[in-house]
Design a protein around this motif. Structure first.
Motif: not given
Length: 567
Positions: A211-217, A223-229, A233-236
């Motif tokens: 598992t990995a930290l996500a929360g991006c817009p 396509q796999f839901g991955q977020c750049p560093d 944690m930037r998704n309002p």
């Protein structure tokens, strides 16, 4: 308040009062402290405590895709046609959830005379959507076949309840496994609440790690839901869900505000409904436009179209997986409904101290069983009793009038399906986390001092979220319990009692010969000549209903735990 007292007195002295055994009815088993208006108020408290299930269950089960077909192996995250179909499925399930909750809760009160509400179970719906059917239908059993297993399960339960097997099976399951099941499902729900599919989107499946930290817009996800560093944690919407749906709801729960959970959901939803904002649930896209047009109706009856009576009886190609799903639904539902019914009946002081059974238990199990099968026709996962019923019992509810009041509220909710269908996942994600935290409270009651109880319990807890499967955790825990304790028993017998664990005296006792016997309540009533209840003579004269006595809780164990608890 004179007219309230007079109305309570008149209703208690009439046929309604005698059927529900209200205080002052003259029935030999009248329930002291039960009054008509108190029961109605208690029913409202129960409804507001669990009304979140309408939106949450619809969102979870809609993630399976229902009868929609996903052409690209279970992803379909950008397939407009599929997403429109999924929105329709969610609307169907809002109506279905409210309808089956209304039906089951109403008859639980009318026939079993218990202040307990029923609805599609949390945990069971997650297992149905994410393990059996799979996200967007990526599992091994299609939606239609999974509903067939639930339909069959309901009638199996009916037979088990009629002859007392359901009560007996639930009572012989080791206590450590019962408690561990509640904790494991709590962690499973927490994991779901942290993901994109049905939560705030804080966690996603990783590439190098599980598992990995996500929360991006959304525009920054691959396509796999991955977020750049740089965008984690930037998704309002995530932060709105955390603070307004999580922290605020937690504070309200701490102060025991009635309807705290649904208040948090409604606040986040209200923030997400305006269109020209970065957190809107109705973006200017085909899917967003379709959602918004339905939402604008506000009051509307949405008929169940895509999920009504869609069972597929051609199960030959899914034999093993179908059987596993059926057995797991059976076992989990035994733990879920039976444990909740017992805990709520105990809180309402309805449990017989000798037989360890409660009044109306057989009828309650039979109502639950038939509601499971009817719910499968509506397209919903198994229905079960809800521990949120404790909110109504805490308000003074003692009879089936409390459940009838809650059932009528669920019926009214059917006609507000546009509102419930427009609740975004980040509004319910923190609710799943909070419910999960409440369910894990049972971990302190597990016997951690004796490894024969502790290790199977821990494996049950760990494997449910780590394998993303309730079934795998249950099977592993039970098998390990049998294996470890059977080996200890064999070694003790072979050694003549000389080789035993040093602290075996700390093991929780277990026997299949449970207190109270095997026979269900109705068999004991026939044997004792108590079945002709209508010939019972009043042992007391109808009393004047005065000030309602203050509810007393003898210990912390008698108090209900908010959130759904397994047993």
């Amino acid at each position: 308040m004179g007219w309230v007292e007079n109305t309570n007195r008149r209703i208690a002295a009439g046929p309604i009062g005698r059927w529900f055994k209200l205080d002052g009815c003259g029935h030999p088993k009248e329930r002291k402290g039960s009054y008509f208006f108190t029961e109605l108020r208690a029913g409202l408290a129960t409804f507001f405590a669990m009304a979140y299930i309408i939106a949450v269950n619809a969102s979870i089960v809609a993630d399976s895709g229902g009868t929609c077909e996903c052409p690209d192996g279970g992803r379909c995250t950008d397939n407009t046609e599929y997403l429109l179909c999924q929105s329709e499925i969610k609307r169907d399930l809002v109506t279905a959830t409210a309808a089956i909750s209304a039906l089951g809760t109403f008859f639980m009160g009318l026939l079993a005379n218990l202040p307990i509400a029923v609805a599609p179970g949390m945990g069971l719906n997650a297992y149905f959507a994410y393990t059996v059917v799979g996200l967007h239908g990526s599992g091994k059993v299609p939606y239609e076949v999974a509903l067939t297993s639930i339909f069959i399960e309901g009638f199996i339960f009916f037979g088990l309840a009629l002859f007392g097997l359901r009560q007996w099976l639930a009572r012989i399951i080791p206590r450590s496994i019962k408690l561990a099941t509640s904790v494991g499902i709590g962690l499973f729900l927490t994991l779901i609440g942290l993901t994109y599919a049905e939560g705030i989107g804080l966690v996603v499946g990783g590439k190098e790690v599980p598992t990995a930290l996500a929360g991006c817009p959304p525009q920054y996800r691959d396509q796999f839901g991955q977020c750049p560093d740089s965008q984690k944690m930037r998704n309002p919407t995530m932060w709105i869900g955390i603070f307004c749906g999580g922290v605020l709801t937690a504070v309200l729960l701490m102060y025991r505000v009635k309807g705290a959970i649904i208040a948090g959901i409604l606040l986040v939803s209200a923030i997400s409904w305006p269109r020209p904002t970065p957190v809107t649930y109705f973006p200017y896209t085909p899917v967003g436009d379709d959602r918004f047009e339905f939402f604008r109706k506000v009051v509307d009856f949405h008929p169940i179209g895509r999920v009504l009576n869609v069972q597929d009886w051609n199960i030959s190609g899914y034999g093993g997986q179908f059987g596993l799903a059926l057995v797991t639904f059976l076992y989990v539902d035994i733990l879920d409904c039976t444990g909740t019914l017992y805990s709520m009946a105990r809180y309402a002081n309805l449990v017989d101290p000798v037989t360890q059974d409660f009044e109306g238990s057989t009828v309650a199990y039979m109502v639950d069983s038939l509601t499971i099968s009817i719910g499968a026709l509506f397209g919903t996962p198994p229905v079960t009793a809800f521990v949120e019923s404790g909110a109504g019992i805490g308000e003074g509810g003692k009879t089936g009038l409390t459940a009838i009041s809650s059932g009528l509220c669920f019926f009214i909710a059917i006609f507000f399906s546009p509102i419930f269908a427009s609740i975004p996942p980040w509004a319910t994600g923190c609710v799943l986390i909070l419910v999960g935290s409440m369910m894990t409270q049972a971990v302190v009651e597990i016997n951690w001092t004796y490894l024969g109880d502790a290790i199977p319990a821990f494996v049950t807890i760990a494997l449910m979220p780590f394998t993303y499967s309730i079934a795998d955790g249950l099977i592993a825990g039970i098998c390990l319990y049998l294996l470890i304790n059977s080996l200890v028993w064999v070694i003790e017998k072979v050694s003549g009692g000389r080789i035993v664990p040093p602290n075996k005296d700390q093991k929780e006792p277990w026997t299949w010969r449970v207190e109270g016997g095997f026979a269900p309540t109705w068999m004991r009533m026939v044997k004792n000549g108590e079945w002709k209840f209508w010939e019972s003579k009043p042992t007391t004269t109808p009393a004047v209903v005065g000030e309602e006595p203050e509810k007393k809780v003898s210990s912390e164990k008698d108090a209900p735990v908010s959130g759904e608890k397994m047993a």
